[in-house]
Design an enzyme around this catalytic site. Structure first.
Site, PDB file in Angstrom:
ATOM      1  N   GLY A  67       0.693  -1.033  -0.004  1.00  0.00           N
ATOM      2  CA  GLY A  67      -0.080  -0.008  -0.063  1.00  0.00           C
ATOM      3  C   GLY A  67       0.680   1.253  -0.019  1.00  0.00           C
ATOM      4  O   GLY A  67       2.045   1.034  -0.455  1.00  0.00           O
ATOM      5  N   SER A  68       0.449   2.277   0.576  1.00  0.00           N
ATOM      6  CA  SER A  68       0.861   3.738   0.405  1.00  0.00           C
ATOM      7  C   SER A  68       2.080   3.612   1.542  1.00  0.00           C
ATOM      8  O   SER A  68       2.114   3.179   2.569  1.00  0.00           O
ATOM      9  CB  SER A  68       0.089   4.701   0.854  1.00  0.00           C
ATOM     10  OG  SER A  68      -0.313   4.525   1.920  1.00  0.00           O
ATOM     11  N   THR A  69       3.015   4.633   1.287  1.00  0.00           N
ATOM     12  CA  THR A  69       4.141   4.752   2.025  1.00  0.00           C
ATOM     13  C   THR A  69       3.695   5.080   3.322  1.00  0.00           C
ATOM     14  O   THR A  69       3.982   4.826   4.310  1.00  0.00           O
ATOM     15  CB  THR A  69       5.174   5.751   1.444  1.00  0.00           C
ATOM     16  OG1 THR A  69       6.005   5.089   0.348  1.00  0.00           O
ATOM     17  CG2 THR A  69       6.368   6.102   2.476  1.00  0.00           C
ATOM     18  N   VAL A 101       0.762   4.949   5.100  1.00  0.00           N
ATOM     19  CA  VAL A 101       0.141   3.706   5.974  1.00  0.00           C
ATOM     20  C   VAL A 101       1.219   2.806   6.129  1.00  0.00           C
ATOM     21  O   VAL A 101       1.336   2.387   7.419  1.00  0.00           O
ATOM     22  CB  VAL A 101      -1.123   3.028   5.214  1.00  0.00           C
ATOM     23  CG1 VAL A 101      -1.546   1.902   6.032  1.00  0.00           C
ATOM     24  CG2 VAL A 101      -2.155   3.969   4.811  1.00  0.00           C
ATOM     25  N   GLY A 102       2.263   2.320   5.323  1.00  0.00           N
ATOM     26  CA  GLY A 102       3.182   1.465   5.488  1.00  0.00           C
ATOM     27  C   GLY A 102       4.169   1.971   6.710  1.00  0.00           C
ATOM     28  O   GLY A 102       4.738   1.116   7.374  1.00  0.00           O
ATOM     29  N   GLU A 120       5.738  -3.257   0.886  1.00  0.00           N
ATOM     30  CA  GLU A 120       5.556  -3.081  -0.651  1.00  0.00           C
ATOM     31  C   GLU A 120       4.888  -1.846  -0.584  1.00  0.00           C
ATOM     32  O   GLU A 120       3.706  -1.774  -0.859  1.00  0.00           O
ATOM     33  CB  GLU A 120       5.041  -4.282  -1.098  1.00  0.00           C
ATOM     34  CG  GLU A 120       5.352  -4.720  -2.613  1.00  0.00           C
ATOM     35  CD  GLU A 120       6.853  -4.940  -2.644  1.00  0.00           C
ATOM     36  OE1 GLU A 120       7.454  -4.072  -3.063  1.00  0.00           O
ATOM     37  OE2 GLU A 120       6.965  -6.283  -2.316  1.00  0.00           O
ATOM     38  N   CYS A 125       2.327  -0.332  -9.122  1.00  0.00           N
ATOM     39  CA  CYS A 125       3.419   0.229  -8.318  1.00  0.00           C
ATOM     40  C   CYS A 125       4.721   0.500  -9.130  1.00  0.00           C
ATOM     41  O   CYS A 125       5.392   1.377  -8.674  1.00  0.00           O
ATOM     42  CB  CYS A 125       3.878  -0.961  -7.169  1.00  0.00           C
ATOM     43  SG  CYS A 125       2.591  -1.142  -6.007  1.00  0.00           S
TER      44      CYS A 125
HETATM   45  C1  UN1 Z   1       2.172  -3.637  -7.956  1.00  0.00           C
HETATM   46  O1  UN1 Z   1       1.868  -2.871  -8.648  1.00  0.00           O
HETATM   47  O2  UN1 Z   1       1.857  -3.754  -6.895  1.00  0.00           O
HETATM   48  O3  UN1 Z   1       5.994  -5.821 -12.162  1.00  0.00           O
HETATM   49  C2  UN1 Z   1       2.516  -5.212  -8.298  1.00  0.00           C
HETATM   50  C3  UN1 Z   1       4.791  -5.331 -12.182  1.00  0.00           C
HETATM   51  C4  UN1 Z   1       3.810  -6.630 -11.677  1.00  0.00           C
HETATM   52  C5  UN1 Z   1       3.288  -6.669 -10.243  1.00  0.00           C
HETATM   53  C6  UN1 Z   1       3.002  -5.264  -9.789  1.00  0.00           C
HETATM   54  N1  UN1 Z   1       4.389  -7.729 -12.215  1.00  0.00           N
HETATM   55  O4  UN1 Z   1       4.176  -4.558 -12.611  1.00  0.00           O
END
Ligand code: UN1
Length: 564
Positions: free
Chosen positions: A284-286, A288-289, A306, A340
């Site tokens: 999630g977001s930085t 909240v993380g 993550e 992400c």
């Molecule tokens: C994410 O955006 O949380 O590398 C994961 C990627 C994907 C996974 C993204 N295999 O863009």
């Protein structure tokens, strides 16, 4: 540069994102006159294959034995149309505790099950995902908003990690270490965690990221509780139904994969504070993380984080521009900029700047915005109305800081059913290098382009931000490749060459550094985080020599002496 100037004839082929597997057509026409119940039932017919009712609320909690939920009913919305796809009854903290109790009751049995047998269970789950791939992919697309090819691709990512986990279940290798003492044997062993694993996942990858965690954690011998994003709860219910069917049919412990849909406040917070959840895997977001990290550290649990990325890509003067432009488009427009790993900052060498910007503009012009379930659509909606607001404020802020909108910049008005959707135009903004908007990750399809004079300048700008997830360099120079991937190169967890920032394979460890949280999930040795590591020294001699040559009380006086 104007948009007209940005469009050059260099773009040779259409940019289509297609999943590697065949895609079944889910919908036919987007010209439905009104959202009558019947047409809606037809459009979402794939839900029936997943055991999801469009009319009866789904229970959002599963402890492996029963489905329940005593919290509020939450409407699950299609972000492309605003339609309610279904309803999920959320869990409360009381429901959460019931699910944890069920996990605790079978934890030891599962931990003692041989790892290859645990792997066989995951193999069966992967097999069932294959059978339901099209329907699950369609649900991911409908509830999250990503295009169908990417929805189906996301389920493929879940299948792939199941396969990976099955193989891993026959290794989970520790190591043998030479002992300095005669008649002694040293080894490292990996055992399941003592506590439970809590998986808190985000809306943008409602299927794959859960499987990165659960498939690996299951073969490691752990029991798992999943708290999905509120807005993608239907995907979670559908996936846990698939898992539960496999577990029940195979006579396995059903509480090894429990689910509690609910709000962050009611369920997420309780989970993070719960001493019994030894590992919290949070995506999630930085912001909240940071909170999750502090709370979990405060109770000496393990946090696997993550968090936000703010990914950069450098196109150097010696790059293959065809590849670079295609990678730019997928990185920045794919998943409507909501990965992400999405490309946010493009650094282009001044020698090729005009040409690249021209080609990128042309490529963007070919992007079809629309219903993510329609074949041919490349850009679906952003996930919420709040993201549309964020888009508008980001574009305004970028302009204030001297940005020039080269492509897009506006809200996109859909027709018919799509009138109710959260659409924006994929946007490219030329920015001065000093602009502060470059430091922030906005989870929308806005890409900034910055002109650079050298690779070194590009690397410096890539590393200048607080986040450190993914990065890419386009070059044909071997020495640049080694500079980029070496100690003076990119400081990110993912460092690519001649491919874009997004779309990582499951075999590598996925994750980022700095404010991205340092977590590593998915492949490589990420499994070690889901296990308790022991260094074991076994004395099979009749002596008791001490390490470092210490003699302790050997003469009966209790005095120790260090030997020379
Ligand atoms: C994410 O955006 O949380 O590398 C994961 C990627 C994907 C996974 C993204 N295999 O863009």
């Amino acid at each position: 540069m104007s948009i007209a100037a940005a469009v050059t004839p260099h773009c040779r082929r259409p940019f289509l994102f297609t999943a590697t597997r065949a895609i079944t057509r889910i919908t036919n026409s987007r010209t439905m006159s009104s959202s009558t119940t019947t047409s809606q039932m037809e459009r979402y017919a794939f839900l029936a294959e997943l055991g999801i009712s469009q009319t009866i609320p789904q229970k959002g909690v599963c402890d492996g034995h029963t489905w329940y939920g005593s919290g509020p009913q939450h409407q699950q919305i299609n972000p492309a149309t605003g339609e309610v796809i279904g309803t999920v009854q959320f869990g409360t903290s009381k429901d959460y505790h019931k699910a944890v109790s069920a996990m605790l009751a079978i934890k030891d049995k599962w931990a003692l099950t041989p790892a290859p047998i645990r792997g066989e269970v995951v193999r069966q789950i992967g097999q069932r995902l294959r059978e339901k791939q099209q329907a699950l992919g369609a649900l991911v697309s409908a509830e999250m908003g990503k295009i169908l090819a990417e929805g189906v691709g996301e389920v493929q990512e879940a299948i792939d990690i199941c396969d990976f986990a099955v193989g891993l279940s026959r290794s989970l290798n520790g190591s043998v270490i030479p002992s300095e003492r005669p008649g002694h044997f040293m080894m490292e062993r990996y055992n399941p965690l003592h506590g439970c694993v809590g998986i808190v996942s985000a809306f943008n990858f409602p299927c794959a990221v859960y499987f990165w965690n659960v498939a690996i954690s299951l073969i490691c011998g752990n029991v798992n509780l999943w708290k999905p994003a509120e807005t993608t709860s239907l995907v979670a219910v559908a996936l846990v139904k698939v898992i539960q069917d496999v577990l029940k049919e195979g006579g396995h412990d059903p509480a090894i994969a429990t689910l509690v849909c609910g709000t962050g406040k009611e369920v997420g917070e309780v989970l993070v504070q719960d001493q019994r959840i030894e590992l919290v895997s949070f995506t999630g977001s930085t912001a909240v993380g940071r909170h999750v990290n502090q709370v979990v550290a405060g109770r000496f649990g393990k946090a696997l984080l993550e968090l936000g990325g703010n990914n950069g890509m450098i196109i150097d003067k010696d790059a293959d521009l065809d590849l670079a432009v295609r990678a730019t488009l997928f990185g920045a427009v794919g998943t409507a900029g909501q990965r992400c790993t999405s490309l946010r900052r493009l650094f282009v060498h001044e020698a090729v700047y005009e040409e690249v910007v021209g080609r990128v503009g042309r490529a963007y012009a070919s992007v079809k915005i629309g219903d993510p379930l329609d074949r041919g659509t490349l850009c679906g909606p952003v996930h919420t109305a709040a993201a549309v607001e964020k888009f508008l404020s980001t574009v305004a802020e970028a302009k204030k800081e001297g940005g020039r909108v080269l492509v897009g910049g506006k809200v996109w008005e859909g027709k018919g059913l799509l009138k109710g959707g959260n659409f924006v135009e994929p946007t490219v903004i030329e920015m001065p290098a000093s602009a502060s908007v470059l430091e922030e990750e906005a989870f929308i399809p806005v890409m900034y382009v910055v002109k650079i004079a050298s690779l070194e300048e590009g690397i410096r700008m890539n590393n200048e931000v607080k986040q450190g997830l993914s990065s890419a360099l386009f070059t044909s120079s071997p020495s640049s490749v080694f500079e980029w991937t070496g100690p003076g190169g990119s400081d990110c967890g993912i460092v690519n060459v001649n491919i874009g920032t997004s779309g990582a394979e499951i075999g590598g460890a996925f994750g980022g550094n700095k404010e991205t949280g340092w977590g590593r999930e998915s492949g490589s040795d990420a499994w070690k985080q889901y296990m308790r590591r022991s260094t074991c020294t076994i004395n099979h001699s009749k002596e008791l020599p001490l390490a470092q040559g210490i003699e302790f009380g050997g003469n009966g006086t209790g005095e120790g002496k260090i030997m020379d």
